[in-house]
Design a protein around this motif. Structure first.
Motif, PDB file in Angstrom:
ATOM      1  N   GLY B  14      -2.966   7.137   0.326  1.00  0.00           N
ATOM      2  CA  GLY B  14      -2.837   6.133  -0.728  1.00  0.00           C
ATOM      3  C   GLY B  14      -3.530   4.835  -0.355  1.00  0.00           C
ATOM      4  N   ARG B  16      -5.953   4.312   1.613  1.00  0.00           N
ATOM      5  CA  ARG B  16      -7.413   4.436   1.679  1.00  0.00           C
ATOM      6  C   ARG B  16      -8.022   4.881   0.361  1.00  0.00           C
ATOM      7  N   GLY B  17      -7.182   5.244  -0.581  1.00  0.00           N
ATOM      8  CA  GLY B  17      -7.709   5.738  -1.844  1.00  0.00           C
ATOM      9  C   GLY B  17      -8.378   7.093  -1.678  1.00  0.00           C
ATOM     10  N   LYS B  19     -10.576   8.060   0.370  1.00  0.00           N
ATOM     11  CA  LYS B  19     -12.031   8.012   0.565  1.00  0.00           C
ATOM     12  C   LYS B  19     -12.515   8.961   1.653  1.00  0.00           C
TER      13      LYS B  19
END
Lengths: 198, 198
Positions: B14, B16-17, B19
DNA sequence: GTCTATAAGATGATAGAC
DNA sequence: GTCTATCATCTTATAGAC
């Protein structure tokens, strides 16, 4: 445009000191060992004992040199296939062709099949170079298919693919396992399979 | 050192999205379609919608990213093999595994087998990355060998190599001929072969 | 913690010297 | 006709701004 190797006369080769041929030969070996993308013109020039940057006197672009390597491989295949027609029957021709792979088992275990790995890499290129790989497998598939056809098999096309799949797949696994005997054993099984076909 | 995908908690993802996962996923697809050497970090970053140059926040070197792709592929293989143990007997497990290739025939005809082509390219690298490919084929060979062993075959090891040779060789030829049906037909023949074994 | 600007190095290709 | 010096570009990697 420079003449291709096959079009060159002896005097052409003499005048150039065979540098073009040395470049193609060195490139063929390096592309096999290191891969097409991983090999640089500098490495090829060095291996061919030609001044770096001078490659462009003999080849307009890098792709042209790669194309020359593919042409050479295609010619090698044609020569091997031509030499096999002397054999008495299709069965012995197919087995003899298969043995050209197991004869090279040490090299293949180290660097993979020269034809298969070249094709695989060319097939990932989106340029016109990508479709050059058909020069290599198509003649093989046709020749092998013809042998099965001569044996009276109506499914000769599928059999040709099975034959070449076995050889190329075994080469890939032998390379990954770094074990030449893996290839030798599979070729022996392929010979048995050929003998067992009606 | 950053945690691997499998070690990351949901909150990590979450923050780091996701990535890192997007980078590995985009890299896996591009390495498959274009090859390892031909793919640049810029292309991977763009496909993953991550700022170029920012890749080094998630991976120390380019090789580390490639390693992550190999790990992901190895994990995918393990998951497929695990899912097959539910099947009643080794024969049906072997046929079901073979069908995972023909199910992907369109993709394989376009870009080759993701495992086979990755292995072939890694096998040409002389760095330590080169020996990472064993992570992919070794589990497959062992699992397939185990199935033949359960069938009471003493030559289970050779049979496992024959099985995978057929699958990988057929994938290579289907890719070269750009014909998914070539792969489908060979898998059907492989299934018949499995059924015919005592 | 995330990202931008840029360095450092290598590679394909060219122009022009010998 | 043969080769050298160099350019322009691309790619990995880093330092440091936000």
């Amino acid at each position: 445009m420079l003449p291709s190797v096959s079009e060159m006369t002896d005097s052409d080769v003499g005048e150039r000191g065979g540098k073009r041929e040395r470049l193609v030969s060195a490139a063929a070996e390096l592309l096999h060992r290191q891969g097409v993308q991983a090999t640089t013109l500098q490495q090829i020039a060095e291996a061919a004992r030609v001044p770096p940057g001078n490659v462009y006197y003999y080849f307009k672009t890098r792709d042209d040199l790669v194309r020359a390597v593919v042409d050479t491989r295609a010619q090698e295949i044609a020569e091997v296939l031509d030499a096999l027609v002397r054999r008495p029957n299709p069965r012995s021709r197919l087995k003899a062709l298969a043995r050209t792979w197991s004869d090279q088992r040490d090299l293949i275990a180290e660097s993979g099949c020269a034809i298969g790995s070249l094709c695989m890499e060319l097939n990932k290129q989106d340029r016109d170079l990508g479709r050059q790989s058909t020069q290599l497998f198509n003649p093989l598939i046709e020749w092998v298919g013809n042998q099965f056809h001569e044996m009276g098999r109506s499914d000769y096309s599928d059999l040709a693919v099975t034959y070449l799949s076995t050889v190329e797949g075994a080469s890939l696994l032998a390379n990954d396992l770094r074990d030449p005997e893996v290839l030798a054993r599979q070729i022996r099984l392929l010979e048995k399979w050929i003998d067992a076909l009606e």
